[in-house]
Design a protein around this motif. Sequence first.
Motif, PDB file in Angstrom:
ATOM      1  N   GLY A  53     -75.856  14.003-114.492  1.00 50.91           N
ATOM      2  CA  GLY A  53     -76.519  14.190-115.768  1.00 50.91           C
ATOM      3  C   GLY A  53     -75.645  14.918-116.766  1.00 50.91           C
ATOM      4  N   ILE A  54     -76.069  14.846-118.013  1.00 51.48           N
ATOM      5  CA  ILE A  54     -75.407  15.566-119.094  1.00 51.48           C
ATOM      6  C   ILE A  54     -76.457  16.368-119.850  1.00 51.48           C
ATOM      7  CG2 ILE A  54     -73.482  13.950-119.308  1.00 51.48           C
ATOM      8  CD1 ILE A  54     -74.918  12.717-121.755  1.00 51.48           C
ATOM      9  N   SER A  55     -76.017  17.460-120.433  1.00 51.76           N
ATOM     10  CA  SER A  55     -76.897  18.336-121.199  1.00 51.76           C
ATOM     11  C   SER A  55     -76.213  18.593-122.532  1.00 51.76           C
ATOM     12  CB  SER A  55     -77.111  19.638-120.419  1.00 51.76           C
ATOM     13  OG  SER A  55     -77.946  20.514-121.120  1.00 51.76           O
ATOM     14  N   GLU A  56     -76.776  18.079-123.616  1.00 47.76           N
ATOM     15  CA  GLU A  56     -76.066  18.026-124.893  1.00 47.76           C
ATOM     16  C   GLU A  56     -76.920  18.519-126.055  1.00 47.76           C
ATOM     17  OE1 GLU A  56     -72.900  17.120-124.867  1.00 47.76           O
ATOM     18  OE2 GLU A  56     -72.902  16.387-122.823  1.00 47.76           O
ATOM     19  N   THR A  57     -76.272  19.236-126.976  1.00 44.48           N
ATOM     20  CA  THR A  57     -76.930  19.601-128.224  1.00 44.48           C
ATOM     21  C   THR A  57     -76.474  18.705-129.376  1.00 44.48           C
ATOM     22  OG1 THR A  57     -75.257  21.293-128.700  1.00 44.48           O
ATOM     23  CG2 THR A  57     -77.252  22.010-127.551  1.00 44.48           C
ATOM     24  N   SER A  58     -75.377  17.990-129.206  1.00 44.30           N
ATOM     25  CA  SER A  58     -74.881  17.128-130.289  1.00 44.30           C
ATOM     26  C   SER A  58     -75.373  15.691-130.178  1.00 44.30           C
ATOM     27  CB  SER A  58     -73.348  17.155-130.328  1.00 44.30           C
ATOM     28  OG  SER A  58     -72.818  16.653-129.118  1.00 44.30           O
ATOM     29  N   ALA A  59     -76.131  15.374-129.145  1.00 41.05           N
ATOM     30  CA  ALA A  59     -76.632  14.008-128.958  1.00 41.05           C
ATOM     31  C   ALA A  59     -77.571  13.575-130.088  1.00 41.05           C
ATOM     32  CB  ALA A  59     -77.338  13.881-127.616  1.00 41.05           C
TER      33      ALA A  59
END
Length: 161
Positions: A53-59
Amino acid sequence: MIDFMVLGLPRSGTAWLANLLTTDTSLCLHESFMHHDLEQLDAKKNPPAHKFGISETSAIFIPDEINQHSAFKIIIERPIDEINLSLYRLGLPCIDDSFVKLLKNIEGYRISFNDLFEASKIAEAYKLALNKELNHERHALLCSFGIENIYAIHAVRSMMQ
């Protein structure tokens, strides 16, 4: 291939949830868009029976690509005044309502920031993302820690100079 995504605005718990979702059978990278794009991350090979998984604020800036992706999405919602207070305390610029609107364009399982720290409320999202039961002892331990991505904070500060 990316199996799950954690999405939220800065200071909304994405680093904390990435830690919770990294286990003996899963890996959740936080702010991986700083070095890779979605296609590169999706090309990563997972060992059998492991989740990635990935955890992103810029998505929030690529909502169409995120919405079209088959990964399970957890969207963390936190009031903008709380986010801005946290940003201010770090000496970082505040954000405005346009960021909240961008996050609302992404489809997925929504959870509030405060519910991350309630085992009974995060357990469902955990189960949906990893297909396993929440480890309540580990959750309680992580709740006692202040987790933040110092690397990302420093990167934003250096961009401001």
